[in-house]
Design an enzyme around this catalytic site. Structure first.
Site, mmCIF file in Angstrom:
data_model
loop_
_atom_site.group_PDB
_atom_site.id
_atom_site.type_symbol
_atom_site.label_atom_id
_atom_site.label_comp_id
_atom_site.label_asym_id
_atom_site.label_seq_id
_atom_site.Cartn_x
_atom_site.Cartn_y
_atom_site.Cartn_z
ATOM 1 N N ARG A 68 -29.719 84.387 4.279
ATOM 2 C CA ARG A 68 -28.714 84.553 3.234
ATOM 3 C C ARG A 68 -28.956 85.805 2.392
ATOM 4 N NH1 ARG A 68 -28.622 79.600 0.151
ATOM 5 N NH2 ARG A 68 -27.482 78.837 1.969
ATOM 6 N N CYS B 209 -36.019 75.617 -19.411
ATOM 7 C CA CYS B 209 -37.026 75.212 -18.422
ATOM 8 C C CYS B 209 -38.429 75.508 -18.947
ATOM 9 C CB CYS B 209 -36.780 75.941 -17.099
ATOM 10 S SG CYS B 209 -37.945 75.460 -15.796
#
Length: 327
Positions: A260, A52
């Site tokens: 989460r 990336c």
């Protein structure tokens, strides 16, 4: 009442409450809006790994850092669907696909991702992607393919953001969230603690999330997993009680969202995870890896669920995200 007009001062007062009082208040809110016995079980697969161009200081997939992560091209659709089927058989109801891109490009790789989305959707699972920045038209194409959710974390506060990432702006992230929302895709956005931020930065990030026009359907709270070769490799492990405090505050501010318990769970024992569930967490990632970092196995999670009396949340269950919203 679900609110979108929280002030930083209000959030600061909640965040700094005595811990047990904070957990009690969060647990009370949790019971009002959620089935406390249900936990959404998600599986995250890296469908394109490494290489990336971003400089996110925590990320082992950044090409500029020597972290030992092997660059792998975009997976084949059939291989992804095989993995998704295994995740479904193990109890996952949401399947998340992560691609280490700065942004989505309109090319053959994106076309392949659209095929993956269609295939996972046909399995009866909620399908989620996290692939960097999205344009409006790309978000619309993903929605047409059956994408249920898109993850794009804010990571930290706007004030601290420039110390962690310089290759895109905070507004770039908010713009992607806006494009996702416009397309009718549910928003998954949270952050990471342990990046060297202050408590004020954590409060600032929660303020941004909780004052969006519509709260994210899913709010991941991650603890930094320091990786050798990244600029944050020597950062200290996040204290579990900091995670509990963040989860509890997020639950009070965004009662209809899934909160989460994400990265860092591998470092927690069952007792510590139970405290997070009590504080309002009702979603986890299952499977032995979160992109490139370790995570508890399906078997360990099944044992924990049995011990704590938890059950996987069914796919596509409606959420209460707006209720006489103020602001």
């Amino acid at each position: 009442m679900i609110r979108n007009n929280w002030t930083k001062e209000e959030i600061e007062q909640i965040y700094h409450m005595p811990l047990l009082e904070l957990v009690y208040r969060a647990a009370t809110v949790h019971r009002e809006y959620q089935d406390t016995a249900e936990v959404q079980v998600c599986t995250l697969l890296s469908i394109k790994t490494g290489g990336c161009s971003e400089d996110c200081a925590y990320c082992p997939q950044a090409a500029r850092y020597n972290t030992g992560v092997d660059v792998k091209a975009l997976m084949k659709t059939d291989d992804v669907l095989t993995y998704a089927k295994r995740a479904r058989e193990a109890g996952s109801t949401r399947f998340c696909m992560g691609a280490a891109w700065r942004e989505v490009r309109d090319n053959r790789d994106f076309d392949r991702v659209l095929d993956m989305v269609k295939g996972v959707n046909e399995l009866g699972m909620e399908v989620c992607c996290t692939m960097g920045m999205l344009t409006e038209s790309q978000a619309a194409r993903l929605q047409e393919a059956g994408l249920h959710a898109y993850n794009h974390n804010l990571d930290t506060s706007e004030e601290h953001y420039g110390d962690i990432i310089t290759t895109r702006t905070y507004d770039d992230r908010l713009n992607t969230l806006n494009n996702v929302r416009k397309a009718g895709i549910s928003v998954c956005s949270g952050g990471i603690i342990g990046l060297g931020e202050s408590h004020d930065d954590r409060i600032g990030m929660l303020h941004t999330l909780s004052t969006l026009p519509r709260h994210p359907e899913s709010v991941p709270i991650n603890a930094l997993v320091p990786v050798a070769g990244t600029p944050l490799q020597d950062n200290q492990k996040v204290d579990v009680w900091d995670m509990v405090r963040m989860i509890a505050t997020a639950r009070i501010l965004m009662p209809g969202s899934m909160v989460r318990l994400s990265a860092g769970r591998n470092e927690m024992n069952v007792t510590e995870q139970a405290f997070c569930f009590m504080a309002g967490a009702n979603s986890i990632f299952a499977g032995e890896k979160l992109l490139t970092t370790p995570n508890p196995s399906f078997e360990e999670d099944q044992q924990m669920f049995q011990l704590l009396g938890l059950k996987p949340r069914e796919a596509f269950k409606p959420q209460v995200l707006e209720e006489a919203c103020a602001g």
